[in-house]
Write an enzyme that holds these catalytic residues in place. Structure first.
Site, mmCIF file in Angstrom:
data_model
loop_
_atom_site.group_PDB
_atom_site.id
_atom_site.type_symbol
_atom_site.label_atom_id
_atom_site.label_comp_id
_atom_site.label_asym_id
_atom_site.label_seq_id
_atom_site.Cartn_x
_atom_site.Cartn_y
_atom_site.Cartn_z
ATOM 1 N N PRO A 1 -11.531 27.520 -27.005
ATOM 2 C CA PRO A 1 -10.380 28.317 -27.610
ATOM 3 C C PRO A 1 -11.060 29.930 -27.935
ATOM 4 C CG PRO A 1 -11.118 26.430 -29.050
ATOM 5 C CD PRO A 1 -11.913 26.376 -27.707
ATOM 6 N N GLY B 1 -12.716 32.971 -29.772
ATOM 7 C CA GLY B 1 -13.432 33.158 -30.907
ATOM 8 C C GLY B 1 -14.681 32.362 -31.136
ATOM 9 N N LYS C 1 -17.288 32.454 -26.063
ATOM 10 C CA LYS C 1 -17.505 32.544 -24.948
ATOM 11 C C LYS C 1 -18.122 33.690 -24.077
ATOM 12 C CE LYS C 1 -13.099 31.636 -24.235
ATOM 13 N NZ LYS C 1 -12.752 31.666 -25.436
ATOM 14 N N GLU D 1 4.822 23.225 -56.508
ATOM 15 C CA GLU D 1 3.257 23.189 -56.057
ATOM 16 C C GLU D 1 2.927 21.614 -56.439
ATOM 17 O OE1 GLU D 1 2.348 24.496 -53.643
ATOM 18 O OE2 GLU D 1 3.682 26.166 -53.858
ATOM 19 N N ASP E 1 8.808 24.969 -45.776
ATOM 20 C CA ASP E 1 8.372 23.322 -45.852
ATOM 21 C C ASP E 1 9.461 22.739 -45.019
ATOM 22 O OD1 ASP E 1 6.550 24.264 -47.794
ATOM 23 O OD2 ASP E 1 7.667 23.621 -49.398
HETATM 24 P P1 ADP Z 1 -14.560 34.425 -27.257
HETATM 25 O O1 ADP Z 1 -15.208 35.208 -26.080
HETATM 26 O O2 ADP Z 1 -14.889 32.781 -27.120
HETATM 27 O O3 ADP Z 1 -13.131 34.690 -27.665
HETATM 28 P P2 ADP Z 1 -16.483 35.820 -28.742
HETATM 29 O O4 ADP Z 1 -17.732 35.504 -27.992
HETATM 30 O O5 ADP Z 1 -15.753 36.989 -28.321
HETATM 31 O O6 ADP Z 1 -15.392 34.668 -28.643
HETATM 32 O O7 ADP Z 1 -16.864 35.762 -30.208
HETATM 33 C C1 ADP Z 1 -16.645 36.484 -31.101
HETATM 34 C C2 ADP Z 1 -17.580 36.846 -32.275
HETATM 35 O O8 ADP Z 1 -17.550 35.660 -32.949
HETATM 36 C C3 ADP Z 1 -19.022 36.968 -31.500
HETATM 37 O O9 ADP Z 1 -19.259 38.275 -31.309
HETATM 38 C C4 ADP Z 1 -19.878 36.296 -32.617
HETATM 39 O O10 ADP Z 1 -19.946 37.425 -33.860
HETATM 40 C C5 ADP Z 1 -18.774 35.427 -33.447
HETATM 41 N N1 ADP Z 1 -19.131 34.113 -32.727
HETATM 42 C C6 ADP Z 1 -18.259 33.193 -32.021
HETATM 43 N N2 ADP Z 1 -18.872 32.177 -31.641
HETATM 44 C C7 ADP Z 1 -20.002 31.971 -32.217
HETATM 45 C C8 ADP Z 1 -21.269 31.208 -31.943
HETATM 46 N N3 ADP Z 1 -21.049 30.189 -31.313
HETATM 47 N N4 ADP Z 1 -22.402 31.574 -32.753
HETATM 48 C C9 ADP Z 1 -22.415 32.722 -33.483
HETATM 49 N N5 ADP Z 1 -21.406 33.537 -33.496
HETATM 50 C C10 ADP Z 1 -20.240 33.263 -32.960
HETATM 51 ZN ZN ZN Z 2 6.163 24.327 -50.696
#
Ligand code: ADP
Ligand code: ZN
Ligand code: MG
Length: 637
Positions: free
Chosen positions: A221, A223, A226, A443, A518
């Site tokens: 996924p 972030g 990768k 809530e 909801d």
């Molecule tokens: P993707 O390419 O999977 O979308 P990124 O490699 O671009 O994700 O990650 C974005 C940022 O999030 C990185 O520059 C880093 O700062 C942080 N990050 C994401 N995964 C990790 C991880 N496993 N360890 C440390 N930092 C991470």
């Molecule tokens: Zn609600």
């Protein structure tokens, strides 16, 4: 400095000098006298009564009107302008000087000791600077515009000429990212270690006749690191890093994508050992022939070129292609054949240990207070990706700076996590007292139902402070990521979602618009239960409707109906039944635990937010709720 700017500077200098020369031409018939302390100085001329008028010029000099006698004394022809340079400090004191000179030599000064008439401007700057400013600035502006237009033109020309060139960003030399900067993806690191070894010591493998992988596909996924881990591979191996995004291949004319691929690999070959990183490979690498619109030919060509390049690697070629995608399911099978991206490396969302490790990585080099418990933080944000965590640490640092702290504290971290989940707190939003009461009951309704029904996630926090787009919310904290969900879970979840609405109706006999979200969510769950998971009694175990997903958006856009009108009616009835059942269970629960509902509402009205421990105290006589894991979930007011 490039030759263009140099030429511009030269032109400017020539123009400025030209103007100065021009200026001195016109001041030919001018003589300059000293200000004082000399024969024929300004002050002696005043004393001798030769000056009738003094005017201060813009340049700061004094322009003198001289009598005929004065002209004789100075031995100049009439009409020659006479000026006197003024010492800077004296500029404002001229009047005083003249007055004192005239007082001394009384008779000779005109107007009975009053001296010459003085007119002129307030003290001003040095003449040269003045001129430079009044002449230079317009010139600079004009030249600037001229230069910008030229540059722009040139760029366009270049673009048209070089469209076949890859625009891969190339970090020449060594990538500074190391495996130690990537945390929580130990398995991926282990798999990629092999690639690092190969790039570092190719002979070791070649002499044994081992064929090394040409490519690896990083799947996971967004972030989760990768891109980061691909850079780390290059960094560890000391290889050059070329990166290009799949979507960049498909943006211009037909045929460009393939040319770019060729160029990219050529560059990589020149700089080997190298990592070629293709981000978002699904943009070019999805199944051929499945394109929507007319551009799929282009994609096919690009993809073919990538495959050709990879097949064409000689045994000794020291290049490895890493590609990233979050949708491996839609990739063309040809990409996954042996000798291509036959290795898939999963870069998944981190678990608790992984999150802690990522917190530690990002905490490095930051000023963090000793009281901060990173492990507790990791526990507080299940389901977060590495990028989410990086964002939390940064947000906490920003918050601390805003609060003028020397160290980042625990409460800043917690606030940052909450922001990531629900958006910034909005204390300023004014909520009237009656509205507050309604929100509190709403809530509390969610929270109580969630606490009592066994399959609901435990409540982490209830608040009536608005945050982001929500008025108040109940945060559930599942503590374990789950991949399988049961019918009972869905049923409880629906009851929990409807709890807010039910509480409103119970107490006020009326409901507000606050529950629409909801209800929407509950309906969606019920619909999926019936149509996708076969969880309805009367319709049985089958799916209804076939969803087409739009590959570009990764989202469902249309539903193909493969059932009759009658069945459609049955489906609607079944959905209604599930929702009614949920509503009824919420009502029963809230009736049975009405006293606790009141207790929670009172607490909320006083302190606005009730956290887990305090919340649990209300239910001290009941067996505790077991923990589970998962991403914190929000329920809207
Ligand atoms: P993707 O390419 O999977 O979308 P990124 O490699 O671009 O994700 O990650 C974005 C940022 O999030 C990185 O520059 C880093 O700062 C942080 N990050 C994401 N995964 C990790 C991880 N496993 N360890 C440390 N930092 C991470
Ligand atoms: Zn609600
Ligand atoms: Mg990325």
């Amino acid at each position: 400095m490039n030759p263009n700017t140099k030429r511009m500077l030269m032109i400017m200098l020539v123009i400025v000098f030209g103007m100065m020369l021009f200026g001195s031409f016109f001041s030919k018939g001018e003589i300059i006298v000293p200000y004082d302390n000399a024969e024929n100085s300004f002050l002696t001329l005043v004393k001798d009564g030769y000056v009738t008028e003094v005017e201060q010029e813009q340049s700061g000099k004094l322009l003198l009107k001289i009598t005929e006698d004065g002209e004789k004394a100075l031995d100049i022809s009439s009409g020659t302008s006479v000026t006197s340079a003024v010492p800077g400090a004296l500029t404002t004191d001229i009047r005083a000087d003249i007055t004192s000179v005239c007082a001394e030599s009384g008779a000779k000064c005109q107007n009975e000791g009053q001296g010459p008439t003085i007119s002129g401007l307030p003290p001003s700057d040095d003449g040269l600077i003045q001129m430079l400013i009044s002449v230079g600035i317009p010139i600079l502006v004009i030249l600037g515009i001229f230069w910008y237009i030229m540059k722009k033109n040139q760029q366009q020309n270049n673009n048209a000429m070089n469209f076949g060139r890859s625009r891969a960003r190339h970090t020449h030399g060594k990538s500074t990212v190391r495996f130690s900067d990537v945390a929580g993806v130990e398995e991926a690191k282990q798999e990629l270690q092999e690639i690092v070894e190969f790039l570092k010591y190719p002979e070791k493998f070649n002499t044994l006749g081992a064929k090394m992988p040409r490519g690896a596909l990083l799947v996971g996924p967004p972030g989760c690191g990768k891109t980061l881990i691909a850079r780390a591979v290059a960094g560890e191996a000391g290889a050059s890093f070329f990166s290009i995004s799949g979507s960049e291949f498909v943006e211009m004319f037909v045929g460009v994508g393939a040319a770019r691929v060729r160029d990219l690999f050529e560059q990589a070959r020149k700089n080997s050992p190298a990592i070629v990183f293709v981000d978002e490979i699904d943009a070019v690498g999805r199944q051929r022939g499945s394109g929507l619109g007319g551009s799929h030919d282009e994609r096919e060509q690009t993809l073919n070129q990538i495959l050709v390049e990879m097949d064409g690697f000689e045994q000794s070629t020291n290049i490895i292609v890493l590609a990233a995608t979050n949708r491996p399911d839609i990739l063309d099978p040809a990409l996954l054949r042996p000798g291509r991206f036959d290795r898939q490396v999963i870069v998944d969302k981190p678990d608790l240990k992984g999150r802690l490790a990522i917190f530690q990585v990002h905490a490095r080099g930051k000023l963090i207070s000793k009281e901060v418990d990173l492990e507790e933080l990791a526990r507080q944000c299940p389901g977060f990706s590495g990028a989410d965590i990086a964002g939390v640490v940064n947000e906490a640092a920003i918050l601390s700076a805003r609060r003028n702290l020397k160290l980042i504290g625990m409460s800043e971290f917690l606030e940052a996590i909450e922001r990531a989940v629900a958006g910034p707190e909005r204390k300023s939003r004014i909520i009237s007292e009656p509205e507050k009461l309604i929100i509190a009951y709403h809530e509390s309704g969610h929270a109580i139902v969630q606490r009592i029904l066994p399959k609901c996630d435990p409540v982490a926090k209830v608040t009536i402070i608005s945050r982001g787009m929500t008025l108040g919310y109940t945060m559930a904290l599942p503590t374990e990521d789950r991949y399988l969900r049961s019918q009972a879970e869905f049923e409880d979840q629906i009851a929990g979602l409807l709890g807010g609405n039910v509480a409103e109706r119970m107490i006020f006999g009326d409901v507000t618009t606050g529950a629409s979200n909801d209800i929407e969510k509950a309906t969606e769950i019920a619909r999926n239960m019936v149509m996708q998971y076969g969880m309805s009694e009367s319709l049985g175990t089958r799916t209804f409707g076939k969803r087409d997903s739009m590959i570009f958006l990764g989202r469902d856009i249309s539903e193909q109906r493969n059932y009759s009108e009658e069945v459609a009616k049955l489906i609607d009835e079944e959905i209604k039944k599930i929702l009614d059942r949920g509503r009824e269970r919420a009502r029963e629960t809230l009736t049975q635990y009405k006293d606790r509902l009141e207790t929670l509402v009172q607490k909320l009205l006083v302190q606005e937010t009730v956290y887990r421990e305090e919340f649990e105290k209300i239910f001290a006589d009941l067996p505790p709720k077991e923990n589970s894991h998962g991403k914190p979930k929000l329920q809207n007011a």
